[in-house]
Design a protein around this motif. Sequence first.
Motif, PDB file in Angstrom:
ATOM      1  N   SER A 233       0.828  -1.211   0.000  1.00 13.06           N
ATOM      2  CA  SER A 233       0.000   0.000   0.000  1.00 13.06           C
ATOM      3  C   SER A 233       0.859   1.257   0.000  1.00 13.06           C
ATOM      4  O   SER A 233       0.615   2.195  -0.775  1.00 13.06           O
ATOM      5  N   PHE A 234       1.881   1.301   0.865  1.00 14.52           N
ATOM      6  CA  PHE A 234       2.761   2.470   0.924  1.00 14.52           C
ATOM      7  C   PHE A 234       3.518   2.649  -0.388  1.00 14.52           C
ATOM      8  O   PHE A 234       3.698   3.777  -0.858  1.00 14.52           O
ATOM      9  N   SER A 235       3.964   1.540  -0.981  1.00 15.30           N
ATOM     10  CA  SER A 235       4.711   1.614  -2.235  1.00 15.30           C
ATOM     11  C   SER A 235       3.857   2.204  -3.347  1.00 15.30           C
ATOM     12  O   SER A 235       4.327   2.997  -4.171  1.00 15.30           O
ATOM     13  N   ILE A 236       2.588   1.811  -3.377  1.00 13.36           N
ATOM     14  CA  ILE A 236       1.675   2.341  -4.389  1.00 13.36           C
ATOM     15  C   ILE A 236       1.269   3.771  -4.050  1.00 13.36           C
ATOM     16  O   ILE A 236       1.196   4.638  -4.924  1.00 13.36           O
ATOM     17  N   LEU A 237       1.022   4.036  -2.757  1.00 15.81           N
ATOM     18  CA  LEU A 237       0.496   5.327  -2.330  1.00 15.81           C
ATOM     19  C   LEU A 237       1.413   6.478  -2.715  1.00 15.81           C
ATOM     20  O   LEU A 237       0.958   7.468  -3.319  1.00 15.81           O
ATOM     21  N   TRP A 238       2.716   6.384  -2.413  1.00 10.68           N
ATOM     22  CA  TRP A 238       3.584   7.538  -2.673  1.00 10.68           C
ATOM     23  C   TRP A 238       3.778   7.752  -4.171  1.00 10.68           C
ATOM     24  O   TRP A 238       3.923   8.900  -4.628  1.00 10.68           O
ATOM     25  N   ARG A 239       3.740   6.688  -4.942  1.00  9.47           N
ATOM     26  CA  ARG A 239       3.864   6.840  -6.390  1.00  9.47           C
ATOM     27  C   ARG A 239       2.619   7.513  -6.983  1.00  9.47           C
ATOM     28  O   ARG A 239       2.729   8.413  -7.817  1.00  9.47           O
ATOM     29  N   ILE A 240       1.454   7.048  -6.547  1.00  9.18           N
ATOM     30  CA  ILE A 240       0.211   7.645  -7.040  1.00  9.18           C
ATOM     31  C   ILE A 240       0.080   9.086  -6.565  1.00  9.18           C
ATOM     32  O   ILE A 240      -0.428   9.956  -7.299  1.00  9.18           O
ATOM     33  N   MET A 241       0.543   9.373  -5.350  1.00 10.59           N
ATOM     34  CA  MET A 241       0.510  10.752  -4.860  1.00 10.59           C
ATOM     35  C   MET A 241       1.341  11.668  -5.753  1.00 10.59           C
ATOM     36  O   MET A 241       0.931  12.800  -6.058  1.00 10.59           O
ATOM     37  N   LEU A 242       2.505  11.193  -6.201  1.00 11.38           N
ATOM     38  CA  LEU A 242       3.334  12.005  -7.097  1.00 11.38           C
ATOM     39  C   LEU A 242       2.613  12.269  -8.412  1.00 11.38           C
ATOM     40  O   LEU A 242       2.680  13.377  -8.958  1.00 11.38           O
ATOM     41  N   VAL A 243       1.919  11.250  -8.933  1.00  7.86           N
ATOM     42  CA  VAL A 243       1.157  11.419 -10.168  1.00  7.86           C
ATOM     43  C   VAL A 243       0.058  12.457  -9.971  1.00  7.86           C
ATOM     44  O   VAL A 243      -0.135  13.349 -10.825  1.00  7.86           O
ATOM     45  N   MET A 244      -0.667  12.376  -8.865  1.00  9.97           N
ATOM     46  CA  MET A 244      -1.771  13.300  -8.616  1.00  9.97           C
ATOM     47  C   MET A 244      -1.267  14.720  -8.398  1.00  9.97           C
ATOM     48  O   MET A 244      -1.880  15.686  -8.884  1.00  9.97           O
ATOM     49  N   ILE A 245      -0.145  14.868  -7.698  1.00  8.76           N
ATOM     50  CA  ILE A 245       0.420  16.197  -7.473  1.00  8.76           C
ATOM     51  C   ILE A 245       0.877  16.801  -8.798  1.00  8.76           C
ATOM     52  O   ILE A 245       0.618  17.978  -9.091  1.00  8.76           O
TER      53      ILE A 245
END
Length: 220
Positions: A60-72
């Motif tokens: 979850s953490f591995s996916i979360l920070w990557r997706i957060m970068l995409v959204m930002i």
Amino acid sequence: MAAAMRVIAFGGGATALPAIIVADIAVLLAFFATAQQSIEAAGGQSSLGTLTLGEQFKLSFSILWRIMLVMIAAALGAAAAGYETSYHLLAGLDGMAFDQFTHPGRFWSAWIAAIVLLMIVRAERDNGRVALFAAIGEFARRGLWLGAAVIILGVVNIALAHGQEAVRTAIWNFWQTSSATQFTKNLIYFVFIFSFAMLRLWITLSVLTLGLKQSYVRDS
């Protein structure tokens, strides 16, 4: 958990940001469980059920920070282009289970869900290694079916938003006129949030899994 954290986040204050982060992780954990059942229901195989809770949190953490970068990056790009509600793009992950703020945001959440699903599927094949750009590349290769699934899901999300608003209005009227206890009113509202979140999550995975399956079938 995600529904409860959203209620806390709406209250604002110092607990809002941590509550949002916990809510996003809870959404991802629910996404994993639903993805496993959707993949198996579509005739596929998934090892998600064999992951321990610790392994699920790590994924979850591995996916979360990557997706957060995409959204930002998407929000900043949209803001630079003059899109006034660009900050809604930051709710892309949250929108997989909960209602988004705008119609473009609902299609955006559908795309984010597709990328998350591809990241999970690839992680299963690559011994847990999460690869964002590989998932985006695979979406491009399977764009015909997955793209159609995202469009259909966006339209479904719009319809769900109208249905959810109608139910929300009915609950609001109940709050104003009912003599029920505050606990009962709060419980009804929580069940309302939880029910639509689960419904949206199930529909999201069902549509995307079907699109992914069809892309594999057509490739073969």
